[in-house]
Write a protein that holds these residues in place. Sequence first.
Motif, PDB file in Angstrom:
ATOM      1  N   LEU A 197       0.836  -1.215   0.000  1.00 56.92           N
ATOM      2  CA  LEU A 197       0.000   0.000   0.000  1.00 56.92           C
ATOM      3  C   LEU A 197       0.868   1.261   0.000  1.00 56.92           C
ATOM      4  CD1 LEU A 197      -2.927   1.184   0.153  1.00 56.92           C
ATOM      5  CD2 LEU A 197      -2.626   1.270   2.631  1.00 56.92           C
ATOM      6  N   CYS A 198       1.950   1.244   0.769  1.00 57.92           N
ATOM      7  CA  CYS A 198       2.835   2.422   0.855  1.00 57.92           C
ATOM      8  C   CYS A 198       3.368   2.796  -0.522  1.00 57.92           C
ATOM      9  CB  CYS A 198       3.971   2.175   1.846  1.00 57.92           C
ATOM     10  SG  CYS A 198       4.850   0.623   1.579  1.00 57.92           S
ATOM     11  N   GLN A 199       3.781   1.781  -1.283  1.00 57.89           N
ATOM     12  CA  GLN A 199       4.306   2.014  -2.629  1.00 57.89           C
ATOM     13  C   GLN A 199       3.215   2.616  -3.522  1.00 57.89           C
ATOM     14  OE1 GLN A 199       5.260  -1.627  -4.722  1.00 57.89           O
ATOM     15  NE2 GLN A 199       6.583  -0.572  -6.137  1.00 57.89           N
ATOM     16  N   GLU A 200       2.024   2.073  -3.375  1.00 53.82           N
ATOM     17  CA  GLU A 200       0.887   2.504  -4.194  1.00 53.82           C
ATOM     18  C   GLU A 200       0.490   3.962  -3.917  1.00 53.82           C
ATOM     19  OE1 GLU A 200      -3.530   1.031  -4.032  1.00 53.82           O
ATOM     20  OE2 GLU A 200      -2.142  -0.655  -3.934  1.00 53.82           O
ATOM     21  N   ALA A 206       8.496   7.280  -4.352  1.00 54.49           N
ATOM     22  CA  ALA A 206       9.782   7.160  -3.646  1.00 54.49           C
ATOM     23  C   ALA A 206       9.971   5.784  -2.998  1.00 54.49           C
ATOM     24  CB  ALA A 206       9.886   8.247  -2.581  1.00 54.49           C
ATOM     25  N   ILE A 207       8.917   4.956  -3.040  1.00 56.15           N
ATOM     26  CA  ILE A 207       8.999   3.654  -2.351  1.00 56.15           C
ATOM     27  C   ILE A 207       8.907   2.520  -3.372  1.00 56.15           C
ATOM     28  CG2 ILE A 207       7.896   2.149  -0.629  1.00 56.15           C
ATOM     29  CD1 ILE A 207       6.752   4.646   0.710  1.00 56.15           C
ATOM     30  N   GLY A 212       9.857  -7.872  -0.796  1.00 56.76           N
ATOM     31  CA  GLY A 212       8.570  -7.830  -0.095  1.00 56.76           C
ATOM     32  C   GLY A 212       8.460  -6.740   0.960  1.00 56.76           C
ATOM     33  N   LYS A 213       9.475  -5.886   1.068  1.00 53.95           N
ATOM     34  CA  LYS A 213       9.450  -4.805   2.083  1.00 53.95           C
ATOM     35  C   LYS A 213       9.700  -3.450   1.407  1.00 53.95           C
ATOM     36  CE  LYS A 213       9.322  -7.768   5.513  1.00 53.95           C
ATOM     37  NZ  LYS A 213       8.062  -8.109   6.099  1.00 53.95           N
ATOM     38  N   PRO A 214       9.122  -2.375   1.973  1.00 54.74           N
ATOM     39  CA  PRO A 214       9.359  -1.068   1.358  1.00 54.74           C
ATOM     40  C   PRO A 214      10.798  -0.574   1.540  1.00 54.74           C
ATOM     41  CG  PRO A 214       8.017  -0.865   3.352  1.00 54.74           C
ATOM     42  CD  PRO A 214       8.189  -2.325   3.101  1.00 54.74           C
ATOM     43  N   VAL A 215      11.320  -0.041   0.445  1.00 55.72           N
ATOM     44  CA  VAL A 215      12.642   0.576   0.476  1.00 55.72           C
ATOM     45  C   VAL A 215      12.488   1.944  -0.197  1.00 55.72           C
ATOM     46  CG1 VAL A 215      14.991   0.433  -0.472  1.00 55.72           C
ATOM     47  CG2 VAL A 215      13.874  -1.636   0.404  1.00 55.72           C
ATOM     48  N   TRP A 216      13.064   2.980   0.435  1.00 55.82           N
ATOM     49  CA  TRP A 216      12.949   4.330  -0.131  1.00 55.82           C
ATOM     50  C   TRP A 216      14.039   4.497  -1.183  1.00 55.82           C
ATOM     51  CZ3 TRP A 216      10.662   2.822   4.144  1.00 55.82           C
ATOM     52  CH2 TRP A 216       9.395   3.347   4.421  1.00 55.82           C
ATOM     53  N   SER A 217      13.618   4.575  -2.421  1.00 57.31           N
ATOM     54  CA  SER A 217      14.563   4.597  -3.531  1.00 57.31           C
ATOM     55  C   SER A 217      14.975   6.021  -3.898  1.00 57.31           C
ATOM     56  CB  SER A 217      13.940   3.912  -4.750  1.00 57.31           C
ATOM     57  OG  SER A 217      12.698   4.539  -5.048  1.00 57.31           O
ATOM     58  N   LYS A 218      14.282   7.020  -3.324  1.00 59.38           N
ATOM     59  CA  LYS A 218      14.678   8.408  -3.596  1.00 59.38           C
ATOM     60  C   LYS A 218      15.214   9.035  -2.313  1.00 59.38           C
ATOM     61  CE  LYS A 218      11.483   9.299  -7.370  1.00 59.38           C
ATOM     62  NZ  LYS A 218      10.296  10.028  -7.844  1.00 59.38           N
ATOM     63  N   LYS A 219      16.110   9.992  -2.449  1.00 59.96           N
ATOM     64  CA  LYS A 219      16.695  10.638  -1.262  1.00 59.96           C
ATOM     65  C   LYS A 219      15.696  11.568  -0.585  1.00 59.96           C
ATOM     66  CE  LYS A 219      21.577  10.364  -2.121  1.00 59.96           C
ATOM     67  NZ  LYS A 219      22.694  10.923  -2.818  1.00 59.96           N
ATOM     68  N   GLN A 220      14.821  12.137  -1.396  1.00 58.43           N
ATOM     69  CA  GLN A 220      13.813  13.068  -0.848  1.00 58.43           C
ATOM     70  C   GLN A 220      12.422  12.666  -1.317  1.00 58.43           C
ATOM     71  OE1 GLN A 220      15.046  17.064  -2.101  1.00 58.43           O
ATOM     72  NE2 GLN A 220      15.292  17.508   0.063  1.00 58.43           N
ATOM     73  N   CYS A 221      11.436  12.960  -0.486  1.00 52.69           N
ATOM     74  CA  CYS A 221      10.052  12.747  -0.890  1.00 52.69           C
ATOM     75  C   CYS A 221       9.268  14.004  -0.509  1.00 52.69           C
ATOM     76  CB  CYS A 221       9.473  11.489  -0.251  1.00 52.69           C
ATOM     77  SG  CYS A 221       9.303  11.589   1.545  1.00 52.69           S
ATOM     78  N   VAL A 222       7.943  13.929  -0.558  1.00 60.40           N
ATOM     79  CA  VAL A 222       7.105  15.087  -0.203  1.00 60.40           C
ATOM     80  C   VAL A 222       7.038  15.234   1.327  1.00 60.40           C
ATOM     81  CG1 VAL A 222       4.754  16.038  -0.448  1.00 60.40           C
ATOM     82  CG2 VAL A 222       5.768  14.763  -2.330  1.00 60.40           C
ATOM     83  N   GLN A 223       7.395  14.229   2.027  1.00 56.36           N
ATOM     84  CA  GLN A 223       7.244  14.083   3.489  1.00 56.36           C
ATOM     85  C   GLN A 223       5.769  14.199   3.903  1.00 56.36           C
ATOM     86  OE1 GLN A 223       8.646  16.644   6.648  1.00 56.36           O
ATOM     87  NE2 GLN A 223       9.324  14.919   7.859  1.00 56.36           N
ATOM     88  N   CYS A 224       4.892  13.684   3.080  1.00 52.38           N
ATOM     89  CA  CYS A 224       3.462  13.797   3.395  1.00 52.38           C
ATOM     90  C   CYS A 224       3.073  12.830   4.512  1.00 52.38           C
ATOM     91  CB  CYS A 224       2.629  13.572   2.143  1.00 52.38           C
ATOM     92  SG  CYS A 224       2.572  11.855   1.573  1.00 52.38           S
TER      93      CYS A 224
END
Length: 261
Positions: A197-200, A206-207, A212-224
């Motif tokens: 769901l997080c990726q979706e 950024a995920i 099978g686990k979330p990994v943050w592939s970008k250095k920055q996100c929206v921080q929402c």
Amino acid sequence: MIFYFSATGNSKYVAERVAAATDDHLVFLPDAIRARVYRYDVSRESRIGFVTPTYFFGLPSILHFFLEKLELTGYTDQYVYLVLTCGAATGDAAGQLGKLLKAKGVTLSAQFGVPMVDNYVPLGKLEDREAMEKKLEEAEEYIDEARRAIRARGIGDYNRCQGAAPGARTAALYPLYAHGRSTKPFVVTDACLGCGLCQEICPCGAIALTGGKPVWSKKQCVQCLACLHRCPAGAIRWKKASEANGRYYNPKVGGSAKQVE
Ligand SMILES: Cc1cc2nc3c(=O)[nH]c(=O)nc-3n(C[C@H](O)[C@H](O)[C@H](O)COP(=O)(O)O)c2cc1C
């Protein structure tokens, strides 16, 4: 037409309430960005709205990204408004939107503020359930005021939530958002179900699920913080895995997995 962004439902709720009063069409910014749709014909629109949360007394980065690309064809001085939701104070977030629009020859006609539940858990715990319910109830008056003024195309500054020294606050604190946007502090606990769901729902892609686990592939996100608040297993945290300051989703919005906890 109403362009909106929302991570935990507050701004979605407000956008839907305004749309119900004006019979306007809603455009969710992450959907528009995913579909790469930046050109909108507004020749038949009598109002153009923006509804968004306040971040660091300014606009979420996704608004800057979208607005830089946005083309409003058929704009002829229609009524353009901004509704900011916030936990306490918006500062001069409207000044940022005003500038971005001005660069496109578009004038911001009015701004509104709606104080709602503060979802910024990196700073501390969420309010308790009773306080949240009270806040959401009190927000109705602000929403109704905005609905009435927007219907009447009222021009000016209706925002009662700017707080003290809005311009100075935004100038001093918005630069900190660049640090806040780092994805480094996100932590995933063993409770993760690998549901994806997080990726979706991540508005900036950024995920990525890896093993099978979330990994943050970008250095920055929206921080929402949509990933953190809406994880069905409560497995996403900010910084230390032990820090759990609660999770929130506006209980008045349908269609989400998560409610106020
Ligand atoms: C990164 C971030 C920064 C925030 N900064 C502010 C702020 O400067 N002032 C404020 O009153 N609330 C702030 N908040 C709280 C949100 O503006 C508020 O909870 C908003 O209604 C959330 O909207 P949403 O549910 O539509 O995502 C912040 C929240 C986040 C995630």
